[in-house]
Design a protein around this motif. Structure first.
Motif, PDB file in Angstrom:
ATOM      1  N   ARG A 170       0.959   7.641  -6.317  1.00 19.75           N
ATOM      2  CA  ARG A 170      -0.151   8.575  -6.480  1.00 19.75           C
ATOM      3  C   ARG A 170       0.197   9.958  -5.944  1.00 19.75           C
ATOM      4  O   ARG A 170      -0.239  10.974  -6.495  1.00 19.75           O
ATOM      5  N   LEU A 171       0.989  10.034  -4.859  1.00 25.08           N
ATOM      6  CA  LEU A 171       1.377  11.327  -4.288  1.00 25.08           C
ATOM      7  C   LEU A 171       2.261  12.118  -5.254  1.00 25.08           C
ATOM      8  O   LEU A 171       2.059  13.326  -5.464  1.00 25.08           O
ATOM      9  N   ARG A 217       0.822  -1.213   0.000  1.00 24.62           N
ATOM     10  CA  ARG A 217       0.000   0.000   0.000  1.00 24.62           C
ATOM     11  C   ARG A 217       0.853   1.259   0.000  1.00 24.62           C
ATOM     12  O   ARG A 217       0.504   2.256  -0.640  1.00 24.62           O
ATOM     13  N   ILE A 218       2.006   1.244   0.669  1.00 18.51           N
ATOM     14  CA  ILE A 218       2.882   2.416   0.694  1.00 18.51           C
ATOM     15  C   ILE A 218       3.435   2.700  -0.697  1.00 18.51           C
ATOM     16  O   ILE A 218       3.525   3.858  -1.148  1.00 18.51           O
ATOM     17  N   THR A 230      -4.837  14.729   0.696  1.00 16.94           N
ATOM     18  CA  THR A 230      -5.350  13.430   1.146  1.00 16.94           C
ATOM     19  C   THR A 230      -4.336  12.325   0.913  1.00 16.94           C
ATOM     20  O   THR A 230      -4.098  11.479   1.780  1.00 16.94           O
ATOM     21  N   THR A 231      -3.732  12.350  -0.256  1.00 21.43           N
ATOM     22  CA  THR A 231      -2.727  11.325  -0.570  1.00 21.43           C
ATOM     23  C   THR A 231      -1.528  11.445   0.349  1.00 21.43           C
ATOM     24  O   THR A 231      -0.967  10.445   0.806  1.00 21.43           O
ATOM     25  N   ARG A 232      -1.105  12.680   0.630  1.00 19.07           N
ATOM     26  CA  ARG A 232       0.041  12.887   1.510  1.00 19.07           C
ATOM     27  C   ARG A 232      -0.264  12.381   2.929  1.00 19.07           C
ATOM     28  O   ARG A 232       0.569  11.730   3.576  1.00 19.07           O
ATOM     29  N   GLN A 272       2.077   1.959  -3.573  1.00 16.50           N
ATOM     30  CA  GLN A 272       1.012   2.501  -4.409  1.00 16.50           C
ATOM     31  C   GLN A 272       0.708   3.954  -4.054  1.00 16.50           C
ATOM     32  O   GLN A 272       0.531   4.796  -4.937  1.00 16.50           O
ATOM     33  N   THR A 273       0.649   4.254  -2.778  1.00 19.02           N
ATOM     34  CA  THR A 273       0.323   5.613  -2.340  1.00 19.02           C
ATOM     35  C   THR A 273       1.423   6.600  -2.704  1.00 19.02           C
ATOM     36  O   THR A 273       1.156   7.766  -3.050  1.00 19.02           O
ATOM     37  N   LYS A 274       2.671   6.169  -2.635  1.00 21.45           N
ATOM     38  CA  LYS A 274       3.790   7.054  -3.000  1.00 21.45           C
ATOM     39  C   LYS A 274       3.698   7.453  -4.463  1.00 21.45           C
ATOM     40  O   LYS A 274       3.910   8.630  -4.833  1.00 21.45           O
ATOM     41  N   LEU A 298      -2.494  10.075   3.823  1.00 18.97           N
ATOM     42  CA  LEU A 298      -2.555   8.616   3.793  1.00 18.97           C
ATOM     43  C   LEU A 298      -1.159   8.013   3.739  1.00 18.97           C
ATOM     44  O   LEU A 298      -0.870   7.029   4.429  1.00 18.97           O
ATOM     45  N   TYR A 299      -0.309   8.613   2.949  1.00 18.11           N
ATOM     46  CA  TYR A 299       1.061   8.102   2.828  1.00 18.11           C
ATOM     47  C   TYR A 299       1.808   8.210   4.163  1.00 18.11           C
ATOM     48  O   TYR A 299       2.478   7.261   4.591  1.00 18.11           O
TER      49      TYR A 299
END
Length: 756
Positions: free
Chosen positions: A243-244, A236-237, A422-424, A239-241, A426-427
């Motif tokens: 997107r950020l 998940r990290i 939001t992405t930041r 993927q989130t990175k 969550l990350y």
């Protein structure tokens, strides 16, 4: 033989329910039906005395079941293999001691969920997976010798080695699960793990194995959950990175394209976290604040100028508070005082007075000039404030359009900014959680600990002789009671007066005891001090109170079936009434099987059959007996149709004629069941005495007979229970025994009414 002619029996012994002028004509009345009914009377909900009598009645059966169950229980206990129980104690906490402040990945239970948590732990202790771990750790399914060590029967040797191993595993698993016991300690976090086995050492070893494997399985589950969480977070990290980074590039490109310049970030705690302020927005906010200040200043200046314009000059607060005017006012006051003092000496045109007047006028002019200047300054302040407000308002109006245009262009920018924020967030949260799990994964927290290890017990726990005997005794006693209740429910006989009243719903007027072996009824009746005679004395007394006017003038004695004692009862009642001076006529009314003539001791040549057929009159068939006042009419020749004779009018005529000569007419009738004679007789006499043999007459027979009498409109006075065994039956707490030896030799202790 001449019969006396006393006054009419109806005049001496009038009785309700008898037709006027008819001797013994009785009808069945509605109020009389309430005295006897075919349905048993309703018993109390719980009668302890009746149950006690039932237990005494079936005491042999209950005692036999009790002793038999005790013997079987003792034998089975002695044949059982001794079983030893070893117990280990665990402490299960809802949360383990924390080494670090971060939370574990497994859920935490609060007080409201505590009961569910502990029940889950108990279920895990009883689970098949834990039993399999114990079997594997101890090697209980490795060989037949291992199975024999725990008391299990090895399976048959057949099939492949893998199949045999699987069968041994299943056998060992069944023994382990069957012998396991999990007992929570009430009011604590302790739980006792016990194991039953014929070998105390094996029991202790398996109990300890359960405790140790339960702790290890708990740690394994926590480690597996942490490892899964780390793998999930790493994915998940990543993927989130990605997107950020993409969101940041889109935001910067859009801001450069739309010429959106933000000068600052808002606080993270703000509701619009992540939003920024543009230059136009900042300028508009600043100018709008200045405009508000200028508008307030203009309003204040306008109000001050309006007050100064409409008020007198010297009344203005600004004029009165001016220091120069206050000084000039004091100077004028001094000059005016000096002028007034000298006016009393000099004339107004005196040079000194003219000089003072000129000074006063000069001061007044200065004051007026200063006051006018103050009013002008107030006006100027209002003009300046109004101009400043108009200038600021124009600038604000100009910036509004720029800000609105910027907002239209910032919609997409704000969307991209919120996505980025939001992405930041969550990350950062995923990264922080991953670091916590990385720390806690190496520190395995355990909330289960062993308090006491199991030790080999010194004494067996099963079987317990006292407990088994107590259970066997309860089982035997319960079985005996149930058997007694079943037998009582299936018992259709009428044995006691209580049975008569409960099962038949009719009153009991007398209880006649069973004669001893070798004793005859004639001898028992001849002995007036015998219990047999006393029973019939009591019956005679009960008959005296059966109607408001004493014993009925005409009485039918009948029973449901033959050989119940009705002939003896009829003779005894007639005999006892004759002994008290009553003229009694005893009739043998059984025209099918006569027997009373043998009891009385007379010939049976002529009798009721001749009288009812019209071939003889009353005086010709009446015979004297050995007892004074007792007369007897035998049956006579057996007629072919007894029922037709009893249903004729001759019976009523005979009763009318007999009432002029006798006080009482006692008819020994035939049995009720199977014949129509007794219902016909019962409809003509003044009362019916129903005879029941104790333990000889069944309830169905008695009910059928009573039903037939009821259909015949008989007036049932009550029942007599004959052949009652007072030695084996107690009723109501007292034995039905009669003993007139009391007082004969001066010894105390009467037996009559002796408590059972």
């Amino acid at each position: 033989m001449m019969l006396g002619d006393p006054s009419s029996a109806d005049d001496r012994n009038p009785r309700a329910g008898r037709a006027a002028g008819g001797f013994g004509d009785a009808v069945f009345e509605d109020d009389q039906a309430a005295l006897w009914s075919e349905e048993p009377q309703e018993a109390p909900a719980f009668d302890l005395a009746s149950y006690w009598r039932l237990a005494l009645k079936h005491r042999i059966l209950i005692l036999g079941c009790f002793l038999g169950a005790l013997a079987i229980g003792a034998a089975l206990t002695l044949l059982m293999t001794p079983i030893y129980t070893a117990t280990a104690t665990l402490q299960i906490d809802r949360e383990a001691a924390r080494v670090v402040t971060s939370e574990d990945v497994t859920p935490r239970e609060n007080m409201a969920m505590g009961e569910e948590f502990f029940q889950t732990q108990y279920g895990l202790l009883r689970s098949r997976s834990l039993a399999e771990r114990v079997v594997e750790s101890l090697g209980l399914a490795s060989s037949d010798q291992a199975l024999a060590s725990i008391g299990a029967e090895p399976p048959a040797r057949s099939g492949t080695a893998a199949a045999q191993a699987e069968r041994r595993r299943a056998v060992a698993l069944g023994v382990i699960q069957e012998g396991l016991g999990v007992t929570p300690v009430r009011g604590s976090r302790l739980v006792a793990i016990s194991f039953d086995n014929p070998d105390p050492v094996v029991a202790a070893r398996i109990a300890n194995a359960f405790a140790e494997n339960f702790i290890q399985s708990n740690l394994d589950r926590k480690y597996e959950s942490s490892a899964y969480a780390r793998e999930f977070l790493e994915e998940r990290i990543a993927q989130t990175k990605g997107r950020l980074e993409e969101a940041e590039r889109q935001l910067v490109a859009y801001a450069a394209n739309q010429q959106i310049i933000n000068v600052g970030e808002s606080d993270e705690g703000d509701a619009n976290s992540g939003a920024s302020q543009s230059l136009a927005s900042n300028n508009l906010v600043a100018l709008n604040s200045s405009l508000a200040t200028a508008r307030a200043a203009r309003v204040a200046a306008e109000e001050k100028w309006r007050s100064a314009r409409t008020s007198q000059l010297m009344t203005l607060p600004e004029v009165l508070q001016n220091p120069s005017i206050q000084r000039l006012t004091e100077q004028r006051a001094q000059l005016d005082s000096e002028y007034q003092q000298k006016l009393s000496v000099y004339q107004e045109d005196y040079p000194e007075m003219v000089r003072l007047r000129a000074q006063i006028n000069e001061v007044d002019g200065q004051v007026q000039s200063l006051a006018a200047n103050i009013r002008s300054s107030i006006q100027n302040q209002y003009v300046v404030a109004a101009n400043q407000e108009r200038s600021l308002q124009a600038q604000v109006n100009g910036l509004k359009g720029d800000v609105l245009d910027l907002r239209d262009r910032s919609i997409q920018y704000n969307i991209l900014q919120r996505e980025l924020d939001t992405t930041r967030t969550l990350y950062e949260s995923l990264l922080q959680r991953y670091k916590e799990i990385a720390v806690t994964g190496d520190v395995t927290a355990n909330n289960i600990s062993i308090v006491d290890s199991a030790r080999p017990p010194s004494a067996p726990s099963k079987p317990n002789m006292m407990i088994n005997l107590a259970l066997a005794a309860l089982f035997g006693l319960g079985l005996g009671v149930i058997a007694a209740l079943v037998l009582e429910a299936l018992d259709e006989t009428v044995a006691t007066p209580d049975d008569v009243e409960k099962k038949l719903g009719v009153p009991v007027l007398g209880v006649v005891p069973l004669l001893d072996k070798g004793q005859t009824t004639a001898a028992a009746l001849a002995d007036i001090r015998s219990g047999f005679s006393e029973a019939y004395y009591s019956l005679r007394t009960a008959l005296q109170f059966s109607t408001p006017d004493g014993a009925p003038a005409s009485l039918l004695v009948s029973s449901a079936r033959p050989a119940e004692g009705k002939s003896t009862t009829a003779y005894a009642v007639a005999l006892n009434l004759a002994r008290v001076g009553k003229r009694v006529l005893l009739i043998d009314g059984d025209l099918r099987n006569p027997s009373m003539h043998r009891v009385v001791g007379v010939e049976n040549e002529r009798g009721m059959s001749n009288l009812l057929s019209g071939s003889a009159d009353l005086q010709s068939v009446v015979q004297r007996t050995r007892q004074d006042n007792l007369f007897f009419i035998p049956c006579g020749p057996l007629p072919p149709n007894p029922a037709e004779l009893w249903g004729s009018d001759r019976l009523r005529q005979f009763l009318l004629e007999a009432r002029n000569s006798f006080d009482h007419v006692i008819v020994d009738g035939p049995p009720v069941l199977g014949f129509a004679d007794s219902p016909l007789l019962a409809a003509s006499v003044g009362g019916v005495l129903f005879v029941l043999e104790s333990r000889g007459t069944r309830r169905g027979q008695a009910r059928g007979a009573l039903r037939r009498l009821k259909v015949g409109r008989a007036r049932l006075l009550g029942t007599v229970l004959t052949k009652f065994n007072a030695k084996t039956t107690s009723y109501g707490g007292y034995d039905y025994a009669y003993d007139y030896a009391y007082g004969s030799d001066g010894e105390p202790g009467p037996k009559k009414g002796k408590k059972a």
